[in-house]
Design an enzyme around this catalytic site. Structure first.
Site, PDB file in Angstrom:
ATOM      1  N   THR A 198     -50.581 114.676 -42.035  1.00 46.01           N
ATOM      2  CA  THR A 198     -49.653 114.170 -43.057  1.00 46.01           C
ATOM      3  C   THR A 198     -50.398 114.167 -44.394  1.00 46.01           C
ATOM      4  OG1 THR A 198     -50.196 111.905 -42.373  1.00 46.01           O
ATOM      5  CG2 THR A 198     -48.168 112.862 -41.493  1.00 46.01           C
ATOM      6  N   THR A 238     -52.388 104.579 -38.339  1.00 48.24           N
ATOM      7  CA  THR A 238     -51.571 105.792 -38.242  1.00 48.24           C
ATOM      8  C   THR A 238     -52.503 106.875 -37.866  1.00 48.24           C
ATOM      9  OG1 THR A 238     -49.897 105.238 -39.765  1.00 48.24           O
ATOM     10  CG2 THR A 238     -50.113 107.489 -39.341  1.00 48.24           C
TER      11      THR A 238
END
Length: 468
Positions: A198, A238
């Site tokens: 990401t 994350t």
């Protein structure tokens, strides 16, 4: 009460446009898999070759989970020729994402056996998406199962923005494309690593070989990829990780060996103190290299646990090196503690302190912030009975900077007394990309280590623009 200088107040009064311009020199990170513009300083962490476990194939495919992405892979697929023993460690966040709920239930249902692959999308977390989100996670797994001619054999992971539904039709329509692109080469593994990114600036991929005591003539292989750059803090953050090995690890041994490794690696890093909804680290073992099955309580088990812990630590450290806005890789070591639990709590508190992290970015040898974080790390919450914190004795406490170039440590605090700090030497140490903060408590013989990074202006820029 906090005071502000006139300069600071004048900056706060600046129009928004002026504030934006003042940070315009900071390079932004694209919210998607890294492109060819990988920072020069990070390219050294990307392997140019690898040795990968037998029987596994992987791919990375462009789907366009985020409509703005038309050029970068964002769907990853890993498969095994034969069913695997598998285990996973998941986030402890109460708002667990749909793929976490789905995959946890799958592993429980299957008894950590019969898993044949992992499907991962980046660009959308499929978190806090209700019943529909769970159905979407199941559809991803079913699409991959169909390609393999299997059922209930696929672990699902997702990463990205929370609170948005997946473009599920777009994803499942591209799973066959991901399946047809499968391969076992280094380029295939690297493309898969890119597909799960990401805000990462580089793909994180490691492969190693090892042997086990009962089969010294057999070369086993282990490979893994991980992603993460922000919202990183145990348990976990994350952070997605997939590790595959061709060693014959039993389904009963896999969960404990993975937990041991994760506690000492992925659960010992922090970027910003936030724990995500989606964290998953999965380990698959297909046994295709042969040899005796590894079970608990054997020399093979101990040896593999050591291999996996070291391997996981290397992967976890890559996440810290790619921390959002990070310019430094910092090891926090707390030693001579009365308990390992106390040492871990102290190291974790120092590692996530914004004041410590900003001082490191500013190359400021402000050891008082380290000591302050140490001092409050074990105190009681206001509603709890007072804890006198016997693990910390101020007059026994020592704080040092330890250079990574092999030169002598710089003592900042000795037995609770401040040293006359050589500021020039401190500046030299803080100029380095890697450094260690060493805290000696003098109350026991236990220790713990955490890895973290500094905070720079870029961290604010990245997270202020995350959804745009």
């Amino acid at each position: 009460m906090v005071g502000f200088s006139r300069c600071a107040l004048s900056q706060l009064r600046q129009p928004k446009a002026q504030l934006v311009r003042s940070f315009s020199h900071i390079p932004s990170r694209a919210y998607s898999a890294p492109s060819s513009s990988i920072p020069a300083a990070k390219k050294k962490y990307i392997p140019t070759s690898g040795t990968y476990p037998l029987g596994f194939q992987v791919s990375g495919t462009i789907v366009g989970v985020k409509p703005s992405n038309t050029t970068k892979p964002d769907l990853a697929l890993l498969t095994s020729e034969v069913p695997c023993a598998a285990a996973a460690v998941f986030t402890k966040n109460k708002f667990q994402a749909a793929p976490v709920t789905f995959s946890r239930a799958l592993l429980q249902k299957k008894g950590n056996k019969g898993i044949q692959g992992v499907v991962i999308n980046s660009g959308c977390a499929n978190a806090v998406t209700g019943k529909g989100g769970l159905e979407d996670a199941a559809k991803m797994a079913q699409a991959a199962d169909k390609c393999l001619g299997q059922s209930d054999s696929i672990i699902v992971m997702s990463t990205g923005v929370i609170g948005q539904r997946l473009p599920i039709d777009k994803i499942i329509n591209n799973v066959p494309k991901a399946h047809s692109a499968l391969g076992g080469s280094h380029e295939h593994w690297l493309t898969m690593a890119k597909a799960i990114c990401t805000t990462d600036t580089f793909p994180k991929l490691i492969s190693r070989t090892f042997t086990l005591p009962s089969s010294p003539g057999v070369e086993y292989r282990i490979a893994g990829t991980t992603k993460g750059a922000g919202m990183i803090h145990p348990n976990m953050a994350t952070l997605l990780g997939v590790i595959a090995t061709d060693a014959p690890i039993s389904s009963s041994a896999l969960p404990s060996v993975l937990k041991h490794a994760v506690d000492r690696s992925f659960n010992s890093i922090t970027i910003d103190g936030d724990t995500s909804t989606n964290d998953t680290v999965a380990l698959l073992a297909n046994g295709m290299a042969g040899g005796k099955e590894v079970v608990e309580g054997t020399p093979d088990y101990e040896a593999f646990r050591e291999v996996l812990t070291k391997f996981s630590t290397e992967l976890a450290q890559l996440i810290v090196r790619d921390g959002e806005g990070a310019t430094k890789f910092v090891t926090i070591k707390v030693v001579d503690s009365a308990s390992e639990e106390a040492a871990r709590k102290i190291a974790s508190t120092i590692a996530r302190s914004p004041l410590v992290k900003t001082a490191l970015y500013g190359k400021d040898a402000n050891w008082g912030r380290i000591l302050c974080a140490t001092g409050y790390s074990l105190i009681s919450e206001p509603s709890e009975p007072i804890n006198d914190v016997p693990e910390i004795v101020p007059e026994n406490t020592n704080v040092s900077f330890v250079p990574t170039d092999g030169t002598a440590e710089l003592k900042l605090l000795v037995n609770g007394e401040p040293e006359q700090v050589d500021e020039a030497r401190a500046a030299e140490i803080l100029e380095l990309e890697d450094l260690e903060i060493l805290v000696r408590l003098g109350t026991g013989d236990k220790q713990a280590t955490y890895w973290t990074c500094d905070y720079s202006h870029e961290y604010i820029t990245i997270n202020g623009d995350y959804r745009t």
